[in-house]
Scaffold this motif. Sequence first.
Motif, PDB file in Angstrom:
ATOM      1  N   LEU A  13      39.616  36.538  50.106  1.00 54.63           N
ATOM      2  CA  LEU A  13      38.845  36.914  48.908  1.00 54.63           C
ATOM      3  C   LEU A  13      39.636  37.784  47.941  1.00 54.63           C
ATOM      4  CD1 LEU A  13      35.247  37.630  50.257  1.00 54.63           C
ATOM      5  CD2 LEU A  13      36.021  35.728  48.808  1.00 54.63           C
ATOM      6  N   ALA A  14      40.274  38.828  48.460  1.00 59.09           N
ATOM      7  CA  ALA A  14      40.928  39.798  47.568  1.00 59.09           C
ATOM      8  C   ALA A  14      42.046  39.150  46.758  1.00 59.09           C
ATOM      9  CB  ALA A  14      41.471  40.972  48.379  1.00 59.09           C
ATOM     10  N   THR A  15      42.742  38.180  47.340  1.00 58.64           N
ATOM     11  CA  THR A  15      43.827  37.541  46.591  1.00 58.64           C
ATOM     12  C   THR A  15      43.341  36.332  45.794  1.00 58.64           C
ATOM     13  OG1 THR A  15      44.387  36.435  48.661  1.00 58.64           O
ATOM     14  CG2 THR A  15      45.750  38.318  48.029  1.00 58.64           C
ATOM     15  N   ALA A  16      42.356  35.600  46.322  1.00 58.62           N
ATOM     16  CA  ALA A  16      41.903  34.382  45.631  1.00 58.62           C
ATOM     17  C   ALA A  16      40.955  34.715  44.485  1.00 58.62           C
ATOM     18  CB  ALA A  16      41.215  33.438  46.618  1.00 58.62           C
ATOM     19  N   LEU A  17      40.152  35.755  44.636  1.00 56.38           N
ATOM     20  CA  LEU A  17      39.148  36.107  43.628  1.00 56.38           C
ATOM     21  C   LEU A  17      39.243  37.600  43.301  1.00 56.38           C
ATOM     22  CD1 LEU A  17      36.200  34.044  45.152  1.00 56.38           C
ATOM     23  CD2 LEU A  17      37.421  33.513  43.032  1.00 56.38           C
ATOM     24  N   PRO A  18      40.399  38.023  42.764  1.00 53.87           N
ATOM     25  CA  PRO A  18      40.627  39.461  42.584  1.00 53.87           C
ATOM     26  C   PRO A  18      39.694  40.102  41.556  1.00 53.87           C
ATOM     27  CG  PRO A  18      42.374  38.188  41.537  1.00 53.87           C
ATOM     28  CD  PRO A  18      41.573  37.223  42.361  1.00 53.87           C
ATOM     29  N   ARG A  19      39.085  39.314  40.688  1.00 48.97           N
ATOM     30  CA  ARG A  19      38.207  39.917  39.673  1.00 48.97           C
ATOM     31  C   ARG A  19      36.808  40.240  40.221  1.00 48.97           C
ATOM     32  NH1 ARG A  19      38.661  35.909  34.534  1.00 48.97           N
ATOM     33  NH2 ARG A  19      40.811  35.174  34.789  1.00 48.97           N
ATOM     34  N   TRP A  20      36.499  39.727  41.409  1.00 48.28           N
ATOM     35  CA  TRP A  20      35.173  39.921  41.994  1.00 48.28           C
ATOM     36  C   TRP A  20      35.215  41.051  43.023  1.00 48.28           C
ATOM     37  CZ3 TRP A  20      31.026  36.773  40.413  1.00 48.28           C
ATOM     38  CH2 TRP A  20      31.384  35.701  39.578  1.00 48.28           C
ATOM     39  N   SER A  21      34.127  41.811  43.105  1.00 47.68           N
ATOM     40  CA  SER A  21      34.006  42.903  44.087  1.00 47.68           C
ATOM     41  C   SER A  21      32.917  42.569  45.085  1.00 47.68           C
ATOM     42  CB  SER A  21      33.608  44.208  43.388  1.00 47.68           C
ATOM     43  OG  SER A  21      34.483  44.471  42.329  1.00 47.68           O
ATOM     44  N   LEU A  22      33.102  43.010  46.309  1.00 45.08           N
ATOM     45  CA  LEU A  22      32.024  42.895  47.288  1.00 45.08           C
ATOM     46  C   LEU A  22      30.949  43.925  46.966  1.00 45.08           C
ATOM     47  CD1 LEU A  22      34.148  42.214  50.452  1.00 45.08           C
ATOM     48  CD2 LEU A  22      32.323  40.740  49.564  1.00 45.08           C
ATOM     49  N   VAL A  23      29.703  43.521  47.106  1.00 39.64           N
ATOM     50  CA  VAL A  23      28.565  44.380  46.780  1.00 39.64           C
ATOM     51  C   VAL A  23      28.240  45.242  47.995  1.00 39.64           C
ATOM     52  CG1 VAL A  23      26.112  44.358  46.192  1.00 39.64           C
ATOM     53  CG2 VAL A  23      27.671  42.653  45.188  1.00 39.64           C
ATOM     54  N   PRO A  24      28.005  46.542  47.819  1.00 36.58           N
ATOM     55  CA  PRO A  24      27.584  47.368  48.954  1.00 36.58           C
ATOM     56  C   PRO A  24      26.229  46.892  49.491  1.00 36.58           C
ATOM     57  CG  PRO A  24      28.137  48.729  47.035  1.00 36.58           C
ATOM     58  CD  PRO A  24      28.117  47.315  46.572  1.00 36.58           C
ATOM     59  N   ASP A  25      26.062  46.902  50.779  1.00 39.95           N
ATOM     60  CA  ASP A  25      24.757  46.639  51.419  1.00 39.95           C
ATOM     61  C   ASP A  25      24.288  45.191  51.356  1.00 39.95           C
ATOM     62  OD1 ASP A  25      24.607  49.366  51.990  1.00 39.95           O
ATOM     63  OD2 ASP A  25      23.624  49.785  50.086  1.00 39.95           O
ATOM     64  N   ARG A  26      25.104  44.297  50.745  1.00 45.83           N
ATOM     65  CA  ARG A  26      24.756  42.878  50.779  1.00 45.83           C
ATOM     66  C   ARG A  26      26.052  42.110  50.962  1.00 45.83           C
ATOM     67  NH1 ARG A  26      21.897  40.735  45.563  1.00 45.83           N
ATOM     68  NH2 ARG A  26      21.630  38.930  46.914  1.00 45.83           N
ATOM     69  N   ALA A  88      32.510  30.951  41.887  1.00 45.46           N
ATOM     70  CA  ALA A  88      33.279  32.089  41.364  1.00 45.46           C
ATOM     71  C   ALA A  88      34.595  31.616  40.746  1.00 45.46           C
ATOM     72  CB  ALA A  88      33.557  33.095  42.485  1.00 45.46           C
ATOM     73  N   THR A  89      35.254  30.686  41.412  1.00 47.25           N
ATOM     74  CA  THR A  89      36.519  30.150  40.898  1.00 47.25           C
ATOM     75  C   THR A  89      36.298  29.423  39.572  1.00 47.25           C
ATOM     76  OG1 THR A  89      37.324  29.902  43.170  1.00 47.25           O
ATOM     77  CG2 THR A  89      38.459  28.630  41.457  1.00 47.25           C
TER      78      THR A  89
END
Lengths: 96, 96, 96, 96
Positions: A13-26, A88-89
């Motif tokens: 995820l971090a390299t393929a979709l660097p503009r997206w953040s993981l959401v806390p608690d979900r 996302a991509t």
Amino acid sequence: MVAPITAAERATLATALPRWSLVPDRDALHQRWVFSDFNAAFGFITRVALLAEQHQHHPEWSNVWNRVDITLTTHDAGGLSLRDLHLATAIDALTA
Amino acid sequence: MVAPITAAERATLATALPRWSLVPDRDALHQRWVFSDFNAAFGFITRVALLAEQHQHHPEWSNVWNRVDITLTTHDAGGLSLRDLHLATAIDALTA
Amino acid sequence: MVAPITAAERATLATALPRWSLVPDRDALHQRWVFSDFNAAFGFITRVALLAEQHQHHPEWSNVWNRVDITLTTHDAGGLSLRDLHLATAIDALTA
Amino acid sequence: MVAPITAAERATLATALPRWSLVPDRDALHQRWVFSDFNAAFGFITRVALLAEQHQHHPEWSNVWNRVDITLTTHDAGGLSLRDLHLATAIDALTA
């Protein structure tokens, strides 16, 4: 039911979709866009709507004037699935 | 700055805009719509976007598949102004 | 009725709106856009629709997949009016 | 290449898609809609755009204020294919 992403897919995820953040608690991805005005923001919103209908996978999203927040998750997977990564991509490609 | 609504205008809300609810903890109006699917929801969203641009007043809103939530308030009035009441009336007319 | 543009305003067209062409046999302006795909074309169409509603002046337009053709004229002026020049300028700004 | 509709499929057009007319000089279907105003027309246009992207089949269409004209044909079939009949059916369902 839809399969959740595997640990290997999650590790990309971090390299393929660097503009997206993981959401806390979900188990979900989030990205915010800020445009010059509502007109530009809504042009983007419409393009994402077309992608969503093409992918048959839809975001949770909100808009306030020039700002757009998109959250992606898959209810039927209880969290992230490949559907989220594909959408996302495709969304990232709109503003590449 | 934009003038807040008067007490007299506020007293008309329940009868003039019965489909809208006052939001707890903010001076704002809220309404939720549930459509048959995303296609119908986004057709409505686009019509509201056109109204917003015509009124030069924009909602805070969110969408999840067939559901649309709209909140109206006026930042420059610190709460409800006539702009919100006019836009709320125009939005209601779309689904009258 | 709406006033047609003056001879002086007409003389500025080629320099002020160089991307637009005069239409043969009508007093109207035309421009064609070709985008990468339907998604991009329809994002543009939506942005022009928002401008049109804001200006309260609407184009004659058509779309085939990635192609958008816009013709501007003012029925109530029997030809070009300042409304067309203002909308043409705003449309050009979208893809400046 | 895409297969053209068969003679049997063609024979069903008048009963299955009675709102659509065959276009003179082309193998294509046409329908015109007239709405109350531009806002309503563009809401419909957006819903058709979402259908088109979902079907991956796109109309030739035009709009003038409250009027929408849609022509359906399949370039890769040299005329009508099942893609046109499916999209026409989906568009009709929007205003059923």
